[in-house]
Design a protein around this motif. Structure first.
Motif, mmCIF file in Angstrom:
data_model
loop_
_atom_site.group_PDB
_atom_site.id
_atom_site.type_symbol
_atom_site.label_atom_id
_atom_site.label_comp_id
_atom_site.label_asym_id
_atom_site.label_seq_id
_atom_site.Cartn_x
_atom_site.Cartn_y
_atom_site.Cartn_z
ATOM 1 N N ALA A 1 -6.557 -10.217 11.779
ATOM 2 C CA ALA A 1 -7.926 -10.052 11.284
ATOM 3 C C ALA A 1 -8.934 -9.863 12.418
ATOM 4 O O ALA A 1 -9.929 -9.163 12.246
ATOM 5 C CB ALA A 1 -8.322 -11.263 10.435
ATOM 6 N N ILE A 2 -8.670 -10.475 13.558
ATOM 7 C CA ILE A 2 -9.619 -10.339 14.673
ATOM 8 C C ILE A 2 -9.138 -9.340 15.723
ATOM 9 O O ILE A 2 -9.747 -9.209 16.783
ATOM 10 C CB ILE A 2 -9.933 -11.700 15.333
ATOM 11 C CG1 ILE A 2 -8.687 -12.340 15.941
ATOM 12 C CG2 ILE A 2 -10.606 -12.634 14.339
ATOM 13 C CD1 ILE A 2 -8.958 -13.574 16.781
ATOM 14 N N GLY A 3 -8.031 -8.673 15.445
ATOM 15 C CA GLY A 3 -7.527 -7.650 16.362
ATOM 16 C C GLY A 3 -6.930 -8.212 17.641
ATOM 17 O O GLY A 3 -6.989 -7.565 18.683
ATOM 18 N N ALA A 4 -6.351 -9.406 17.558
ATOM 19 C CA ALA A 4 -5.826 -10.048 18.757
ATOM 20 C C ALA A 4 -4.298 -10.122 18.790
ATOM 21 O O ALA A 4 -3.736 -10.817 19.632
ATOM 22 C CB ALA A 4 -6.411 -11.457 18.882
ATOM 23 N N GLU A 5 -3.628 -9.407 17.915
ATOM 24 C CA GLU A 5 -2.159 -9.449 17.889
ATOM 25 C C GLU A 5 -1.551 -9.005 19.223
ATOM 26 O O GLU A 5 -0.623 -9.631 19.721
ATOM 27 C CB GLU A 5 -1.607 -8.545 16.797
ATOM 28 C CG GLU A 5 -1.734 -9.084 15.411
ATOM 29 C CD GLU A 5 -1.213 -8.085 14.404
ATOM 30 O OE1 GLU A 5 -0.142 -8.346 13.836
ATOM 31 O OE2 GLU A 5 -1.879 -7.049 14.207
ATOM 32 N N LYS A 6 -2.070 -7.916 19.775
ATOM 33 C CA LYS A 6 -1.507 -7.381 21.018
ATOM 34 C C LYS A 6 -1.684 -8.376 22.175
ATOM 35 O O LYS A 6 -0.778 -8.579 22.968
ATOM 36 C CB LYS A 6 -2.154 -6.041 21.368
ATOM 37 C CG LYS A 6 -1.511 -5.377 22.558
ATOM 38 C CD LYS A 6 -2.046 -3.991 22.786
ATOM 39 C CE LYS A 6 -1.367 -3.365 23.985
ATOM 40 N NZ LYS A 6 -1.845 -2.016 24.245
ATOM 41 N N ILE A 7 -2.841 -9.005 22.245
ATOM 42 C CA ILE A 7 -3.088 -10.011 23.293
ATOM 43 C C ILE A 7 -2.099 -11.155 23.148
ATOM 44 O O ILE A 7 -1.512 -11.619 24.117
ATOM 45 C CB ILE A 7 -4.534 -10.529 23.221
ATOM 46 C CG1 ILE A 7 -5.508 -9.427 23.625
ATOM 47 C CG2 ILE A 7 -4.727 -11.770 24.101
ATOM 48 C CD1 ILE A 7 -6.953 -9.751 23.365
ATOM 49 N N PHE A 8 -1.917 -11.626 21.912
ATOM 50 C CA PHE A 8 -0.985 -12.717 21.668
ATOM 51 C C PHE A 8 0.432 -12.337 22.077
ATOM 52 O O PHE A 8 1.114 -13.100 22.764
ATOM 53 C CB PHE A 8 -1.021 -13.122 20.192
ATOM 54 C CG PHE A 8 -0.067 -14.234 19.861
ATOM 55 C CD1 PHE A 8 -0.332 -15.527 20.259
ATOM 56 C CD2 PHE A 8 1.094 -13.974 19.164
ATOM 57 C CE1 PHE A 8 0.549 -16.558 19.958
ATOM 58 C CE2 PHE A 8 1.982 -14.988 18.861
ATOM 59 C CZ PHE A 8 1.704 -16.282 19.264
ATOM 60 N N GLN A 9 0.877 -11.148 21.660
ATOM 61 C CA GLN A 9 2.247 -10.710 21.933
ATOM 62 C C GLN A 9 2.503 -10.426 23.411
ATOM 63 O O GLN A 9 3.583 -10.707 23.917
ATOM 64 C CB GLN A 9 2.567 -9.447 21.120
ATOM 65 C CG GLN A 9 2.643 -9.681 19.630
ATOM 66 C CD GLN A 9 3.841 -10.504 19.226
ATOM 67 O OE1 GLN A 9 4.877 -10.494 19.880
ATOM 68 N NE2 GLN A 9 3.702 -11.235 18.140
ATOM 69 N N THR A 10 1.522 -9.842 24.107
ATOM 70 C CA THR A 10 1.765 -9.390 25.485
ATOM 71 C C THR A 10 1.344 -10.388 26.559
ATOM 72 O O THR A 10 1.842 -10.314 27.675
ATOM 73 C CB THR A 10 1.055 -8.053 25.755
ATOM 74 O OG1 THR A 10 -0.354 -8.221 25.573
ATOM 75 C CG2 THR A 10 1.575 -6.959 24.850
ATOM 76 N N ILE A 11 0.437 -11.314 26.227
ATOM 77 C CA ILE A 11 -0.043 -12.247 27.241
ATOM 78 C C ILE A 11 0.316 -13.692 26.897
ATOM 79 O O ILE A 11 0.974 -14.383 27.671
ATOM 80 C CB ILE A 11 -1.573 -12.109 27.437
ATOM 81 C CG1 ILE A 11 -1.918 -10.714 27.956
ATOM 82 C CG2 ILE A 11 -2.091 -13.190 28.397
ATOM 83 C CD1 ILE A 11 -3.394 -10.403 28.006
#
Length: 66
Positions: free
Chosen positions: A25-35
């Protein structure tokens, strides 16, 4: 996390799904997955064993930032 009972495991998955929805919902999936996710083991080890701090260095930095 070690599940103590089937209810614990179910709750874990409920929370994981909720977290996934919120990240999306906040567009943070990529940050979570990669960092964040790749750092989980490292941070867990740091929490278990502790870390050493250079108090003198931190004091100097603190004064510089005042």
């Amino acid at each position: 996390m070690r599940a103590e009972s089937p209810d614990d495991l179910n709750r874990f998955f409920e929370v994981a799904l909720l977290m996934e929805e919120k990240l999306r919902a906040i567009g943070a999936e990529k940050i979570f997955q990669t960092i964040e996710l790749p750092l989980v083991r490292t941070v867990a080890r740091m929490e278990e064993t502790g870390i050493l701090l250079d108090r003198g260095f931190l004091r100097v930095m603190s004064k510089e930032l005042e």
